[in-house]
Design an enzyme around this catalytic site. Structure first.
Site, PDB file in Angstrom:
ATOM      1  N   ASP A  27      51.703  20.171   9.413  1.00  0.00           N
ATOM      2  CA  ASP A  27      51.098  21.012   8.373  1.00  0.00           C
ATOM      3  C   ASP A  27      51.189  22.462   8.828  1.00  0.00           C
ATOM      4  OD1 ASP A  27      49.699  21.573   6.022  1.00  0.00           O
ATOM      5  OD2 ASP A  27      48.304  19.926   6.332  1.00  0.00           O
ATOM      6  N   HIS A  41      54.358  29.571   4.305  1.00  0.00           N
ATOM      7  CA  HIS A  41      53.090  28.832   4.365  1.00  0.00           C
ATOM      8  C   HIS A  41      53.233  27.495   5.081  1.00  0.00           C
ATOM      9  CE1 HIS A  41      50.595  31.397   1.668  1.00  0.00           C
ATOM     10  NE2 HIS A  41      51.794  31.845   1.340  1.00  0.00           N
TER      11      HIS A  41
HETATM   12  P1  ADQ Z   1      48.798  22.610   0.985  1.00  0.00           P
HETATM   13  O1  ADQ Z   1      49.776  21.677   1.572  1.00  0.00           O
HETATM   14  O2  ADQ Z   1      48.506  22.440  -0.436  1.00  0.00           O
HETATM   15  O3  ADQ Z   1      49.189  24.148   1.221  1.00  0.00           O
HETATM   16  P2  ADQ Z   1      46.084  22.835   2.316  1.00  0.00           P
HETATM   17  O4  ADQ Z   1      46.093  24.005   3.199  1.00  0.00           O
HETATM   18  O5  ADQ Z   1      45.433  21.659   2.924  1.00  0.00           O
HETATM   19  O6  ADQ Z   1      47.483  22.297   1.890  1.00  0.00           O
HETATM   20  O7  ADQ Z   1      45.334  23.267   1.005  1.00  0.00           O
HETATM   21  C1  ADQ Z   1      45.025  22.372   0.025  1.00  0.00           C
HETATM   22  C2  ADQ Z   1      44.005  23.006  -0.922  1.00  0.00           C
HETATM   23  O8  ADQ Z   1      43.903  22.122  -2.015  1.00  0.00           O
HETATM   24  C3  ADQ Z   1      42.642  23.136  -0.263  1.00  0.00           C
HETATM   25  O9  ADQ Z   1      42.038  24.337  -0.651  1.00  0.00           O
HETATM   26  C4  ADQ Z   1      41.879  21.934  -0.829  1.00  0.00           C
HETATM   27  O10 ADQ Z   1      40.511  22.163  -1.023  1.00  0.00           O
HETATM   28  C5  ADQ Z   1      42.567  21.710  -2.149  1.00  0.00           C
HETATM   29  N1  ADQ Z   1      42.526  20.267  -2.462  1.00  0.00           N
HETATM   30  C6  ADQ Z   1      43.083  19.260  -1.795  1.00  0.00           C
HETATM   31  N2  ADQ Z   1      42.766  18.071  -2.371  1.00  0.00           N
HETATM   32  C7  ADQ Z   1      41.984  18.367  -3.420  1.00  0.00           C
HETATM   33  C8  ADQ Z   1      41.305  17.586  -4.424  1.00  0.00           C
HETATM   34  N3  ADQ Z   1      41.354  16.260  -4.459  1.00  0.00           N
HETATM   35  N4  ADQ Z   1      40.605  18.240  -5.347  1.00  0.00           N
HETATM   36  C9  ADQ Z   1      40.550  19.582  -5.342  1.00  0.00           C
HETATM   37  N5  ADQ Z   1      41.144  20.365  -4.430  1.00  0.00           N
HETATM   38  C10 ADQ Z   1      41.848  19.764  -3.487  1.00  0.00           C
HETATM   39  C11 ADQ Z   1      50.210  24.910   1.886  1.00  0.00           C
HETATM   40  C12 ADQ Z   1      50.556  24.471   3.306  1.00  0.00           C
HETATM   41  C13 ADQ Z   1      49.307  24.459   4.176  1.00  0.00           C
HETATM   42  C14 ADQ Z   1      48.644  25.837   4.143  1.00  0.00           C
HETATM   43  C15 ADQ Z   1      48.455  26.316   2.718  1.00  0.00           C
HETATM   44  C16 ADQ Z   1      47.980  27.769   2.660  1.00  0.00           C
HETATM   45  O11 ADQ Z   1      51.156  23.175   3.269  1.00  0.00           O
HETATM   46  O12 ADQ Z   1      49.624  24.086   5.502  1.00  0.00           O
HETATM   47  O13 ADQ Z   1      47.376  25.764   4.769  1.00  0.00           O
HETATM   48  O14 ADQ Z   1      49.678  26.262   1.994  1.00  0.00           O
HETATM   49  O15 ADQ Z   1      48.850  28.614   3.363  1.00  0.00           O
END
Ligand code: ADQ
Length: 475
Positions: free
Chosen positions: A364, A157
């Site tokens: 990311d 991921h």
């Molecule tokens: P993450 O690094 O966790 O995931 P991301 O893809 O941005 O990053 O997903 C974060 C999730 O958490 C999103 O669905 C977002 O809505 C939620 N989120 C963030 N802040 C929040 C808040 N304050 N309240 C509620 N929800 C919140 C890892 C990898 C990414 C990749 C994903 C999926 O680092 O690059 O996209 O896995 O493969």
């Protein structure tokens, strides 16, 4: 259809009441697991004094789960240690934050063995096994060493780092070799796949055959398979009262000013300090925007005990204080910085209220917030996405305003452009991005990976080929 076994560090299916806040991964895997009558295996998140390997079976929301408890030392060394403090920063191009200790590496090896030994009795000959993420890279190889010839796949991921960075990890060779025990490996973007292939060719002596990496008798398909949103479900929040209330509350508190929103976990990879500097540049260099724009940054803390997190937290507190101290007036505060988690519906309303979505990670794997922001927009009057060129999402969301997240001037310029973008251009960019987000959603992603994994025309690397530990032909 063969049975699917999904494996990840944590089993993430929630009970019915919490369903609406499930991650995209949970949604995609739950659908595939239900259809194949499979199960999800992982750590329960609970600790036990001495590891027993006892599995707790449950069924939630129609999905079977099998979870184990780990010892406190396992959680410390494997999860908080090697996964979070070694691999995570290194794979996000931050060798300066990478902690290298033998205890962490030992804990990682031990827990991956524990996963393999506990999972082994549950695997039947035709099962497909799909392992997720950097916590469990060696798991497939351990299963091979125990004699399993099943089709086993792995999805990363997060980014795979360039060889020059990976070499600073003492276990780099073992880790990369372990990737080749899988039949299929999936990456979020071509850049991460290319970095892996470069290491495999130049440091392991592998060769390439089309999409495959070949080393001795090992043959692994390395594919780009970008994760998507559960777009239907996400856009469905448009009808939710909570989303509408959040949108209205923000619109009222913005008092006619344009809202810029950032939503991230508080993590050094997310580029928050640089993002705040971008807002500061906008307000310093373009005074016409003072009192006209208002930024909301949502960043709930994660991994609070690691020193790098304490440092970033302090730095953000200081820079938000400085920005507000310099520019705020009696009735305007330019930066609202909130360390809180929100529900999916609330987030939807927040995204929809914002004229600009500012998503500027330094690195990311994908970044689903960028896709969520676009999916939440009103197509008749959509906001503009400003996106880092270093997020995997930038390869797909090419109609965003793409910026260098290290450059405050770049961010300030993109913000000014987004805030003044004519309606027709905003609609056009939004339409194009939505078409991609809808076509390549999370079900497309899991079907694409599982089609490759289930492809019987491909011969799996059987147990006898690999049981010796090192493949023939490995240098
Ligand atoms: P993450 O690094 O966790 O995931 P991301 O893809 O941005 O990053 O997903 C974060 C999730 O958490 C999103 O669905 C977002 O809505 C939620 N989120 C963030 N802040 C929040 C808040 N304050 N309240 C509620 N929800 C919140 C890892 C990898 C990414 C990749 C994903 C999926 O680092 O690059 O996209 O896995 O493969």
């Amino acid at each position: 259809m063969p049975r699917l076994i999904a494996v990840s560090n944590r089993v993430q299916i929630e009970s019915q009441g919490e369903q609406r806040d499930r991650s995209a991964l949970a949604v995609a895997l739950a659908a595939a697991l239900r259809e194949s009558n499979g199960f999800w295996f992982g750590w329960s998140g609970s600790e036990i004094e001495t590891f027993t390997g006892q599995i707790t079976f449950r069924r939630m929301d129609g999905v079977a789960t099998a979870a184990i408890d780990l010892e406190p030392q396992d959680a410390r060394e494997y999860c908080d240690g090697f996964a979070s403090r070694t691999l995570w920063p290194l794979f996000h191009y931050r060798p300066d934050l990478t902690e290298i200790t033998r205890d962490f590496a030992g804990g990682y090896a031990r827990v991956n063995w524990r996963f393999a030994e506990t999972l082994a009795p549950l695997i039947e000959p035709d099962d497909l096994v799909w392992v997720h993420d950097y916590h469990l890279i060696p798991l497939g190889r351990h299963l091979r060493e125990q004699g399993f010839g099943n089709r086993i796949g792995f999805f990363l991921h997060i980014p795979w780092p360039p060889a020059s960075l990976l070499l600073s990890l003492p276990e780099h060779r073992e880790l990369a070799l372990a990737m080749l025990a899988y039949d299929v490996i999936g990456f979020q973007a071509d850049e991460w796949r290319a970095a892996f292939l470069d290491y495999a060719v130049n440091h392991l002596g592998a060769t390439l055959d089309g999409e495959h990496v070949v080393l001795g008798e090992w043959r692994t398909r390395a594919m780009v398979c970008p994760i998507g949103l559960d777009a239907d479900d996400f856009s469905g929040a448009v009808h939710s009262l909570i989303a509408r209330q959040a949108e209205t509350r923000l619109a009222v508190s913005a008092q006619g000013r344009s809202l810029v929103v950032g939503v991230d976990r508080l993590d050094p990879s997310k580029g928050l300090e640089e993002r705040f500097a971008g807002l500061e540049r906008l307000l310093a260099d373009r005074p016409e925007w003072r009192d006209k724009v208002f930024m909301l940054q949502i960043a709930p803390p994660a991994r609070e005990d690691a020193p790098s997190y304490r440092r970033i937290r302090d730095a953000l507190d200081a820079s938000s204080g400085r920005i507000n101290g310099t520019f705020a007036t009696l009735d305007w505060v330019p930066l609202h910085y909130v360390n809180q988690l929100f529900s999916r519906d609330e987030l939807f309303g927040i995204y929809r209220a914002a004229r600009v979505g500012l998503v500027t990670p330094l690195r990311d794997g994908m970044n689903l917030v960028a896709k969520e922001y676009v999916a939440a927009q009103n197509p008749a009057d959509p906001g503009v996405l400003v996106l880092s060129c270093f997020a995997g999402a930038a390869a797909q969301l090419t109609e965003a305003l793409i910026v260098n997240p290290h450059s405050p001037e770049d961010i300030a310029e993109a913000l000014a452009r987004a805030l003044t973008m004519p309606l027709a251009e905003r609609q056009e960019r939004h339409r194009a991005m939505m078409a991609g987000i809808t076509a390549q959603d999370v079900r497309w992603w899991s079907n694409r990976f599982l089609d490759a994994l289930g492809d019987n025309s491909e011969q799996t690397a059987g147990p006898c080929l690999i049981a010796s530990g090192s493949p023939s032909g490995a240098s």
